[in-house]
Design a protein around this motif. Structure first.
Motif, short mmCIF file in Angstrom:
data_model
loop_
_atom_site.label_atom_id
_atom_site.label_comp_id
_atom_site.label_asym_id
_atom_site.label_seq_id
_atom_site.Cartn_x
_atom_site.Cartn_y
_atom_site.Cartn_z
N THR A 1 3.13 12.71 -10.29
CA THR A 1 2.70 11.14 -9.98
C THR A 1 4.08 10.67 -9.61
O THR A 1 5.30 10.96 -9.99
CB THR A 1 2.37 10.32 -11.35
OG1 THR A 1 3.22 10.61 -12.20
CG2 THR A 1 1.05 11.05 -11.70
N ASN A 2 4.08 9.42 -8.82
CA ASN A 2 5.14 8.53 -8.29
C ASN A 2 4.73 7.32 -7.66
O ASN A 2 3.55 7.11 -7.49
CB ASN A 2 5.99 9.68 -7.22
CG ASN A 2 7.27 8.74 -6.62
OD1 ASN A 2 8.11 8.49 -7.46
ND2 ASN A 2 7.51 9.11 -5.42
N SER A 3 5.66 6.63 -7.58
CA SER A 3 5.68 5.25 -6.79
C SER A 3 6.96 5.03 -6.10
O SER A 3 8.04 5.55 -6.69
CB SER A 3 5.21 4.13 -7.57
OG SER A 3 6.34 3.63 -8.50
N HIS A 4 6.90 3.98 -5.07
CA HIS A 4 8.35 3.67 -4.51
C HIS A 4 8.68 2.20 -4.68
O HIS A 4 9.15 1.66 -3.86
CB HIS A 4 8.16 3.99 -2.99
CG HIS A 4 7.82 5.44 -2.81
ND1 HIS A 4 8.71 6.42 -3.04
CD2 HIS A 4 6.76 6.04 -2.08
CE1 HIS A 4 8.31 7.55 -2.68
NE2 HIS A 4 7.03 7.33 -1.97
N ASP A 5 8.05 1.51 -5.78
CA ASP A 5 8.34 0.28 -6.08
C ASP A 5 9.25 0.01 -7.40
O ASP A 5 9.11 -0.89 -8.16
CB ASP A 5 7.11 -0.66 -6.22
CG ASP A 5 6.27 -0.12 -7.17
OD1 ASP A 5 6.42 1.09 -7.91
OD2 ASP A 5 5.26 -0.50 -7.37
N ARG B 1 0.92 -1.28 0.13
CA ARG B 1 0.00 -0.11 -0.04
C ARG B 1 0.89 1.21 0.06
O ARG B 1 0.59 2.28 -0.90
CB ARG B 1 -0.94 -0.12 1.17
CG ARG B 1 -2.01 1.30 1.25
CD ARG B 1 -2.62 1.50 2.44
NE ARG B 1 -1.95 1.77 3.76
CZ ARG B 1 -2.24 2.27 5.01
NH1 ARG B 1 -3.53 2.44 5.09
NH2 ARG B 1 -1.25 2.50 5.60
N ASP B 2 1.82 1.31 0.72
CA ASP B 2 2.78 2.49 0.96
C ASP B 2 3.65 2.47 -0.12
O ASP B 2 4.51 3.64 -0.47
CB ASP B 2 3.62 2.63 2.18
CG ASP B 2 2.72 2.53 3.23
OD1 ASP B 2 1.52 3.06 3.22
OD2 ASP B 2 3.19 2.37 4.71
N LEU B 3 3.53 1.78 -1.23
CA LEU B 3 4.55 1.75 -2.31
C LEU B 3 3.77 2.15 -3.58
O LEU B 3 4.34 2.39 -4.79
CB LEU B 3 5.24 0.32 -2.54
CG LEU B 3 6.27 -0.27 -1.43
CD1 LEU B 3 6.46 -1.61 -1.71
CD2 LEU B 3 7.42 0.64 -1.00
N ALA B 4 2.50 2.11 -3.53
CA ALA B 4 1.70 2.19 -4.73
C ALA B 4 1.69 3.52 -5.59
O ALA B 4 2.14 4.48 -5.06
CB ALA B 4 0.29 2.04 -4.46
#
Length: 279
Positions: free
Chosen positions: A93-97, A64-67
């Motif tokens: 926009t961004n993601s952490h994965d 959830r925190d990487l979406a």
């Protein structure tokens, strides 16, 4: 128009990935992690305030925190430049994965329908910033570059508003839009027809301009709720676009489609769009 700035608590509730404290465990040591909230706060210090946020739903709660997530920013009303019947925005926009870099686009918020768009900023396109040490500085620089493109977007909107198209051409526009959404086999995949996609949700959107045609198609596609038929013949309604990446992709594609229609109309003013597409 009053601007509802999202508080830190509201941002966390809507899109918790903005506040991630670390990236996916699978990323390499060279991945320069910068929390999205740091970028949000820096843009706010530059006069861009968060007014809308969302993140893509994921089945795995650990992700959830990487979406992928999106935040739309708007300037103070005293600094806003009107773009037709819309207000310019920055779209982050961004993601952490590892699935995406930081990305900054120009957007428009249409007051009549409370609907957000994403517009490629001419030759500049969008700003992509890889995760690393200079993320915040590069995004602030990118925001200044994109803000400089707002007058050009305004010129495009003026052009779309003054370009009248026939019902036949509007049909071709909607058909092309469905192919952007469902692929080349849209006739087999889409539960709705081009005519359904062209339905106006308010009387003022019925005028035959390219701008209003684009708005009808964009709003119906993004918000969903259009009555159609499923493959088994049952009545159904289209769903709203919930994926951040798909919303940005479709918005960009629809804007580019509108620009293409405008160019064709200006270059071939006496030739029908049907003949142009058949050529």
């Amino acid at each position: 128009m009053a601007m509802n700035i999202l508080t830190t608590q509201q941002l966390f509730k809507i899109a918790p990935a903005i506040f991630a404290e670390s990236p996916d465990k699978a990323v390499s040591d060279r991945y320069g992690f910068v929390p999205t909230i740091d970028v949000v706060e820096s843009l706010q210090n530059e006069g861009w305030y968060p007014v809308r946020a969302q993140q893509t739903n994921v089945r795995n709660s650990d992700k959830r925190d990487l979406a992928r997530h999106m935040i739309r920013f708007r300037q103070d009303p005293d600094r806003q430049m009107a773009v037709g019947d819309s207000i310019p925005e920055l779209v982050l926009t961004n993601s952490h994965d590892r699935s995406s870099a930081y990305q900054l686009d120009l957007g428009l918020f249409r007051l009549a329908c409370s609907n957000g768009m994403v517009t490629p900023a001419g030759d500049l396109g969008n700003i992509r910033v890889r995760h690393g040490k200079n993320v915040v500085d590069n995004i602030i620089e990118g925001s200044l570059q994109l803000a400089g493109e707002i007058p050009h977007i305004s010129e495009s909107v003026d052009d779309f508003q003054s370009t009248l198209i026939s019902s036949e051409e509007a049909y071709l526009f909607a058909r092309a839009a469905l192919s952007l959404r469902y692929g080349e086999e849209w006739q087999a995949q889409s539960p709705i027809s081009p005519e359904s996609l062209l339905q106006a949700r308010r009387n003022e959107d019925k005028e035959p301009s390219l701008w209003k045609t684009f708005n009808r198609v964009q709003e119906n596609m993004m918000k969903g709720g259009v009555l159609g038929r499923s493959n088994n013949g049952r009545n159904t309604r289209t769903r709203a676009i919930k994926s951040v990446s798909e919303e940005v992709r479709l918005n960009r594609a629809l804007w580019q489609l509108t620009e293409e229609f405008s160019k064709l109309k200006h270059h071939h003013p006496k030739q029908s769009m049907k003949k142009i597409y058949a050529a």
